[in-house]
Structure formats: C-alpha cells, structure tokens
Design a protein around this motif. Structure first.
Motif, short mmCIF file in Angstrom:
data_model
loop_
_atom_site.label_atom_id
_atom_site.label_comp_id
_atom_site.label_asym_id
_atom_site.label_seq_id
_atom_site.Cartn_x
_atom_site.Cartn_y
_atom_site.Cartn_z
N GLY A 2 0.81 -1.21 0.00
CA GLY A 2 0.00 0.00 0.00
C GLY A 2 0.84 1.25 0.00
O GLY A 2 2.03 1.22 -0.32
N VAL A 3 0.24 2.35 0.37
CA VAL A 3 0.92 3.64 0.34
C VAL A 3 1.23 4.11 1.76
O VAL A 3 0.62 3.65 2.73
N VAL A 4 2.20 5.00 1.88
CA VAL A 4 2.44 5.73 3.12
C VAL A 4 2.38 7.21 2.75
O VAL A 4 3.20 7.71 1.98
N MET A 5 1.36 7.90 3.28
CA MET A 5 1.12 9.29 2.92
C MET A 5 0.99 10.12 4.20
O MET A 5 0.92 9.56 5.29
N ARG A 6 0.95 11.44 4.01
CA ARG A 6 0.90 12.27 5.22
C ARG A 6 0.09 13.54 4.99
O ARG A 6 -0.04 14.04 3.88
N MET A 7 -0.45 14.02 6.09
CA MET A 7 -1.05 15.35 6.17
C MET A 7 -0.18 16.14 7.13
O MET A 7 0.24 15.62 8.15
N ALA A 8 0.09 17.41 6.80
CA ALA A 8 1.08 18.14 7.59
C ALA A 8 0.60 19.55 7.94
O ALA A 8 1.17 20.55 7.49
N PRO A 9 -0.44 19.68 8.75
CA PRO A 9 -0.91 21.02 9.13
C PRO A 9 -0.05 21.63 10.23
O PRO A 9 0.60 20.94 11.00
N SER A 10 -0.09 22.95 10.30
CA SER A 10 0.53 23.68 11.41
C SER A 10 -0.54 23.90 12.47
O SER A 10 -1.69 24.21 12.15
N PRO A 11 -0.19 23.80 13.76
CA PRO A 11 -1.18 23.97 14.82
C PRO A 11 -1.44 25.45 15.16
O PRO A 11 -1.44 25.84 16.32
N SER A 12 -1.66 26.25 14.14
CA SER A 12 -1.94 27.67 14.37
C SER A 12 -3.42 27.90 14.62
O SER A 12 -3.83 28.99 15.00
N GLY A 13 -4.23 26.88 14.41
CA GLY A 13 -5.67 26.96 14.61
C GLY A 13 -6.30 25.70 14.07
O GLY A 13 -5.60 24.79 13.60
N PRO A 14 -7.63 25.59 14.09
CA PRO A 14 -8.29 24.41 13.52
C PRO A 14 -8.18 24.42 12.00
O PRO A 14 -7.75 25.41 11.40
N LEU A 15 -8.58 23.34 11.38
CA LEU A 15 -8.53 23.23 9.92
C LEU A 15 -9.67 24.03 9.29
O LEU A 15 -10.73 24.21 9.89
#
Length: 563
Positions: free
Chosen positions: A95-108
């Motif tokens: 399968g795949v290995v993927m990522r989400m990479a948000p900054s914790p500056s606030g909610p999405l």
C-alpha cells in the motif's frame, strides 16, 4: 422530442432543488441530440416554455416524467457519480504511506480539507498508512488547543489517520541529520548578516562560511545547538546550486535561532529547523511513498530533493495539484485570532468563517466536502471554489432527511375573520425521505390571526395567494380572507389578471408559532417565527420552505446552512 425535453428539464430541476435552468437544458438537449442544433432558433423559445411548465411541478411529478419518458438520464447520473481520482503510480504491495502536515496555528478550514480528503481517498483505495504530522516548529504561531482541534476536524471529515507525529518531539533526529550534512560538506553554519547572504544568493555568489572546513562549521553548529548564539546571529544552510536559474532554490536556510518558548517544549530548544529541512527528514524516516500537495510547493520539493540526494535516500513520488481560490469566507488564522480577541467573531465556529468547526455548526454534511474535492480532481490547473456546486452536493445529501417547516421572517399578523375551521396537512419530509417518515404536520386554523412575511405582505397585498396546503386567500391590508380550497371559476374572479395555476404559493403560521432567530454567514440575523413542531428535531438541518436550509440548534436559534 418535447417529451424528451420535458424529461431533461425535469432532471435538471431535480438536480437544482426543483428549479430547472433554461440555458442548462438547451446545452443538454444539444449534447444528447446534436442533430437538433439546426433547429435551435425555433426550439429555444419552446424549451423556455417547457422549463417554466416543469418548474411549477412537484419533485414527485418531475421524477415520474424522467422515469417514464427518458430513464436513460438516470443511468447518466449513475455514471457521473462514479467519478474517482486517478490511480497513483509506483504503488507497492503493502500500500501507500502518505501524510497530512498542518501547522497547529488553529483548527482546519475548508481549504485544508482538500489535502486531507485526497490523501484519505488514496489510503482507502490502496491501504497502508496515513500519517498526521503536526508541524509545530514555529512556536510563535502555535495555538495550543489546535493539536486536539485538528484531530477532531479530521475525524469529523471521516479522515482516518493511522499515526500521529509531532515535529517538536523529533529535534534530536533533526540535529543528527544536520550534523551529518555539515560533516559531509553539504551544509554550513553562518554568522554573516542575512542581508548579505540573500544578496549573494541573488548574484549566485557564496558567503565566507560556505567555503570553510566542516570542522569550522561543526564548531559553530555545536555552539548554535547549545544556545551560544542570540536570535538573528546565526543560521545553518543547506548547499544547493548557486547557479540554479531559480534564486529561491539556491542555498537555503535550514535552521535558525528562536527565543520564543515552545508551548510543549518550553525553553528546551533554541535551534529550530525550517520547514524544508524537517519535512525532508521526516518524509524519509516515516517512509513516505507518495506526497500530495499544492503546486505552490514545487520549489520546496526541489529544495528537499537536495537533502534526499546528499543522504542517498529514496525519493517519494510527488504530485502537485493546482491552487483552489476560496472566496467569500475568512480563512487566515491570524485574522481569525485577532477577530476573536476583539469580539468580531464569537469563536472558531463563527458562521462568518471558513473553518471546519464553523461548517459543522452550520449543518454541512462532511460527505459533501469529500464529494466536492474528489470530483474537482487532482489536476494542476488553478480553480475557484464553487459555492453553488458545493451547496448542490450538500443539498442532495441532506434533502431527504431534512424536516420541512415554515419560518416566517419579519412577520406580519393579519386578522382572520372566519366562522369555522380549516385543516392543513403539510408533509414533514419529502417522499424520498431516508428516514421513512412521511407523516404530516397537521394544523387546525380558525378565527384569529394568520402570520405571513412582511415581504409577501408588501408584494401580494390586494391579490389572491395560496397558503401552502391550506387554501386560497385574498390579502387585504391588515386582513386576510378565505376564498376556497381549490381553483375554480369562483376563485378566478378574485384574480382576473393572472391565469389559473399561476397563483403564488406562500408559507404561513397561525397559532402554532414560537419566536426564532437565524444567524447568517455574513453575521446578520433574521428574526421571526417558526412552527412549534420544529423543536422536536433539534440539532438537525431543516428546510425552511421558501427560505433555505437551517441547522436548528435549540428552541430559539439556528444557523443558516445554504439556500
């Protein structure tokens, strides 16, 4: 041919909440029957007439026309609903290995949702891992609650990340990798003023430290990591190509000193990695196979490839999608924080905002967000977010489960002198209800008052109207008079200037109302009356007939979802 056109118009109306668009119907007719193009001059006026006729029908009648006269349209719809993202290349057995990479500056917000959904769609298809990597290496911009809010937003979206990684817990790894690059002569540590560094980059020239020995640079690195420099005195740089045609990709800063305490780590670290360094290191050590992100990161990808090359790491497959411009909402975290502090916004879920918590409070179904971004695809062309298309997706999902009620905005009470009683049986759900409920809201109306909107009062004063599911009435200033239960010759005399069947239908209340307020996305409020029956369905999106969809939060207020 007219039967086919009527079916096409009915299909179009069903796709757009009961109102067909003439231009769309013309386009569909030409697409399905190209030979009719030569007849368009005479056909267009007739199509417009048919569209007007169809728009006066109920949705049930429209559905019957489609099924009877052009069932192939339903098959077309089924094919359209099968839209999916293109396959990824180089997918291995595990399968795949993927990522989400948000900054914790606030909610999405609604823009972040695209990144999350596209990655999640591929995880669902191929299996493997989807890593939530919270990139918190800029302590000045961190909102402590965001670590949890981001996870809650993803769960609401239906995005199931398999691993959680927080970058501020990985500094030892970043320090180790930077040291290896310096030892190999692929990076250096500089105290040259940054203005000179930037100027030399533009001209393709090195600064002094670039040509110094690894030992000299390591000495400055150790001093930097141990806190021996103040903010702005030192920085670490990854070497690239000083002759690269894009100056932004020439030698780039990988570490800088920050003296702001970290919300999680306090004063433990002072040498902080820049995004391009920490991302490259993490993408390798977390085993990323595919990286999906906006094309505004293309230059960053080129920078990160240098680190992969120096360390002889296997590159993931990179896919860059086009930018989506999202208008008519507020997304910028710094503006939202300022607005919350000043009282301009009630919180992260204020309906004026584009945050996912605001979308949740307004009653949107997260499946509509997923459908929108999947159907938008993953191409490199820049687009503008279409609120109309998004609303239509959400409407299709929630319509059959949304109870119908009357909300009378800016109410006007009309005196009703009537000896006897009238009965209204009004459908609570459409016939396509997912819940299986088809019961009516039943009301008995007698002498007293009937409430209508001020807009309807001004528009139809002196005219005949039909109070939905109650009968035909004549509005006369501050009074309203019952005329009859159905259209006939007696009714016609009250309405001599309008043909039969064109009497406007309006909503109303009479003895079954309670005060109610609707907060709209622009921050304005509509106040009026709502059916008392609506409070039996709190926490549910209702369709307020002739008004729009509203998430009814409690007995006193709701949030406007969309038309």
């Amino acid at each position: 041919m007219e039967e086919k056109i009527r079916a096409i118009a009915s299909f179009n109306a069903l796709e757009h909440d009961g109102k067909a668009d003439s231009n769309s119907v013309v386009s569909k007719v030409v697409a399905l029957f190209p030979d009719e193009r030569k007849n368009l001059k005479s056909l267009i006026p007739r199509i417009r007439e048919i569209v007007e006729e169809v728009n006066s029908l109920s949705k049930e009648e429209m559905s019957e026309i489609v099924k009877r006269d052009f069932p192939e349209l339903l098959a077309t719809k089924a094919r359209d609903e099968e839209k999916r993202l293109p396959d990824l290349p180089n997918v291995e057995k595990g399968g795949v290995v993927m990522r989400m990479a948000p900054s914790p500056s606030g909610p999405l917000h609604i823009g972040h949702a695209r990144m999350a959904i596209l990655n999640d769609e591929y995880l669902r298809r191929y299996g493997g891992k989807l890593i939530l990597r919270i990139e918190d290496t800029n302590p000045a911009n961190i909102e402590l609650d965001a670590y949890q809010m981001i996870q809650e937003d993803l769960r609401w979206l239906g995005v199931n990340f398999t691993d959680l990684v927080i970058q501020s817990k990985r500094f030892d790894l970043y320090y180790s990798e930077m040291k290896k690059l310096i030892e190999a002569g692929n990076a250096y540590v500089a105290t040259t003023p940054t203005e000179e560094f930037k100027s030399n980059k533009q001209r393709g020239l090195p600064i002094r430290e670039r040509d110094e020995t690894p030992e000299e640079n390591l000495e400055r690195w150790e001093k930097m990591v141990s806190g021996g420099y103040e903010k702005g005195e030192v920085y670490a740089v990854v070497k690239t190509d000083l002759n690269h045609p894009n100056p932004a990709i020439r030698d780039f800063i990988a570490f800088r000193v920050i003296d702001t305490p970290h919300p999680l780590e306090g004063d433990k670290y002072r040498a902080y990695p820049m995004m391009n360094f920490s991302v490259a290191v993490d993408d390798h050590y977390l085993g990323l196979t595919h990286v999906i992100r906006g094309k505004d990161h293309i230059a960053n990808t080129e920078k990160q490839k240098y680190i992969f090359g120096y360390r002889d790491w296997k590159l993931p497959y990179y896919l860059h999608y086009g930018k989506v411009s999202i208008e008519h909402t507020i997304l910028k975290t710094s503006l939202i924080k300022k607005g919350i502090r000043s009282g301009e916004f009630s919180g992260w879920d204020d309906p004026k905002l584009g945050t996912l918590v605001a979308f949740k409070k307004r009653g949107f179904d997260p499946l509509a967000i997923r459908k929108y971004y999947v159907e938008s695809g993953i191409g490199s062309v820049d687009t503008t977010f279409s609120w109309e298309i998004f609303y239509s997706f959400n409407r299709k999902i929630i319509d059959s489960r949304s109870p119908r009620h009357f909300f009378v905005n800016q109410p006007v009470s009309l005196k009703f002198d009537f000896e006897g009683t009238l009965r209204a049986d009004i459908p609570l759900f459409p016939q396509t209800s997912q819940s299986g409920e088809h019961r009516n809201r039943s009301y008995t109306v007698g002498k007293g008052t009937i409430i209508i909107t001020s807009q309807d009062h001004q528009k139809f004063d002196g005219e005949l109207v039909r109070l939905k599911d109650l009968g035909f009435f004549k509005i006369e200033s501050s009074r309203i008079e019952y005329i009859g239960a159905s259209i006939n010759e007696d009714v016609q005399k009250w309405n001599p200037n309008k043909p039969l069947g064109k009497v406007p239908i309006i909503h109303w209340l009479s003895g079954n109302e309670i005060p109610f307020k609707v907060t709209k996305p622009d921050g304005s409020e509509d106040t009026g009356m709502i059916e008392r029956d609506a409070v039996n369905y709190l926490g549910t999106v209702h369709q307020f007939e002739r008004y729009g969809y509203v998430n009814v939060l409690n007995e006193k207020e709701g949030y406007f979802t969309h038309p």
